[in-house]
Design an enzyme around this catalytic site. Structure first.
Site, PDB file in Angstrom:
ATOM      1  N   THR A 187       0.774  -1.208   0.061  1.00 37.17           N
ATOM      2  CA  THR A 187       0.020  -0.048  -0.069  1.00 37.17           C
ATOM      3  C   THR A 187       0.931   1.478   0.046  1.00 37.17           C
ATOM      4  OG1 THR A 187      -1.588   1.304   1.216  1.00 37.17           O
ATOM      5  CG2 THR A 187      -0.071  -0.311   2.461  1.00 37.17           C
ATOM      6  N   TYR A 235      -1.377  -0.070  10.095  1.00 33.81           N
ATOM      7  CA  TYR A 235      -1.982  -0.680   8.652  1.00 33.81           C
ATOM      8  C   TYR A 235      -0.699  -0.779   7.785  1.00 33.81           C
ATOM      9  CZ  TYR A 235      -3.578  -1.265   4.075  1.00 33.81           C
ATOM     10  OH  TYR A 235      -4.053  -1.632   2.660  1.00 33.81           O
TER      11      TYR A 235
END
Ligand code: UDP
Length: 327
Positions: free
Chosen positions: A117, A141
């Site tokens: 990501t 995350y």
């Protein structure tokens, strides 16, 4: 028959990847614990219920199919939740991925495509984000995904695990045939929440902060269509099959849109106003995340064909009106 093990194949991006793999002649085997995924979304190959933390189950599935490669999507992926429950992110994402990577190596499966990501980059004022940009994630995350990237590099060096890492920007849209689409419960992502507000499934969208240092004060993101994204994964798989070196690729279009711009485009596509109110900033959000890389285009031959905001919202709206999962 070439099997590809797709972790998270019952989720939003994984289910679209399974469709793209099936269309490219592979057999996608979905491995999913159904905590956030949907069995109804598994339409293009066999389903194996299992958790990344369950090593014995992983070994069983590797032995049964002897997959040629792994595409690893399964992860917890919400920024807000990562801020309040970081332990779950480190355990599920990092320990779970480590289990999977070890199981792959032990079974002799040495091609690995990983869903990472842009959240691994964190905040960089006025810096073009390309694959060489230093990674300073702002939340658990992004940090968990960066850690998995590191594990893959170490396993490449030690065991020859060839890998392609894709750092996604913001994924939106749905399969234009509406066989699969985005369906999270609870939903946290901008586009589906906005469509819910448009058709009355929720009162309104809350815009998370209008005091960012951007032209209209709302966060800027680079939105990429899920079908373009999964096309890149098939190209990544072929890249590994051809014996190319392990590589990192950003997947974004290079164009940034603010939350208010996304709202405006949705009005234009649906002909309906988006009910919204302005709320506080969401912890962990970066001001601006836009890809500045053409590596995927230059090296993989990837082109984003459906990644205009109009097409992404049109496809998401079609799915929103026609599709859902029950189990
Ligand atoms: N966003 C928002 N309201 C919402 C959900 C998201 O204003 O209810 C904003 C969020 O702050 C971010 C952008 O929309 O700037 C995209 O958020 P999303 O959760 O869809 O993806 P993320 O950027 O977290 O990957």
């Amino acid at each position: 028959m070439t099997y590809i093990l797709v972790t998270g194949g019952a989720g939003y991006i994984g289910s679209h990847a399974c469709k793209a793999l099936a269309q490219a002649g592979y057999i996608p085997v979905t491995y999913d614990n159904l905590v956030t995924g949907w069995q109804d979304a598994v339409k293009f190959g066999p389903f194996e219920l299992g958790d990344l933390l369950d090593r014995a189950r992983l070994d069983e599935v590797f032995a049964k199919y002897q997959p040629a490669a792994v595409m690893h999507f399964a992860a917890l992926s919400q920024v807000g939740e990562a801020m309040s429950e970081p332990g779950r992110y480190w355990s599920n994402n990092v320990t779970g991925s480590l289990n999977l990577i070890q199981a792959a190596v032990d079974s002799g499966c040495l091609d690995f495509v990983f869903s990472s990501t842009c959240a691994t980059y964190g905040e960089h004022d006025n810096v073009v984000l390309d694959e060489t940009t230093p990674q300073h994630p702002l939340n658990a995350y992004g940090a968990s995904k960066r850690a998995i990237e590191d594990i893959l590099r170490d396993y490449q060096a030690a065991y020859g695990l060839n890998h392609v890492i894709f750092r996604y920007f913001n994924v939106a849209g749905a399969d234009p045939e509406a066989e699969v689409g985005e369906f999270h419960r609870p939903e946290t992502h901008l586009v589906p929440l906005m469509l819910d507000a448009i058709d009355g499934k929720r009162d309104r969208l809350t815009v998370f902060g209008t005091d960012y240092d951007t032209p209209d004060g709302t966060c800027i993101r680079d939105y990429v269509h899920v079908c373009d994204l999964v096309d890149a994964h098939v190209l990544g798989l072929k890249w590994l099959e051809e014996g190319n070196e392990s590589r990192v690729f950003n997947l974004g279009t290079g164009s940034g849109f603010s939350v208010m711009e996304v709202i405006e485009h949705s009005k234009a596509v649906t002909n309906r106003a988006v009910p919204y109110s302005v709320g506080a900033r969401r912890a962990g959000d970066c001001t601006r995340l836009v890809s500045g890389s053409v590596r995927a285009k230059d090296e993989l031959g990837w082109t984003a064909k459906r990644s205009t905001l109009e097409t992404m919202i049109t496809d998401a709206w079609r799915w929103h009106q026609n599709g859902s999962y029950k189990k």
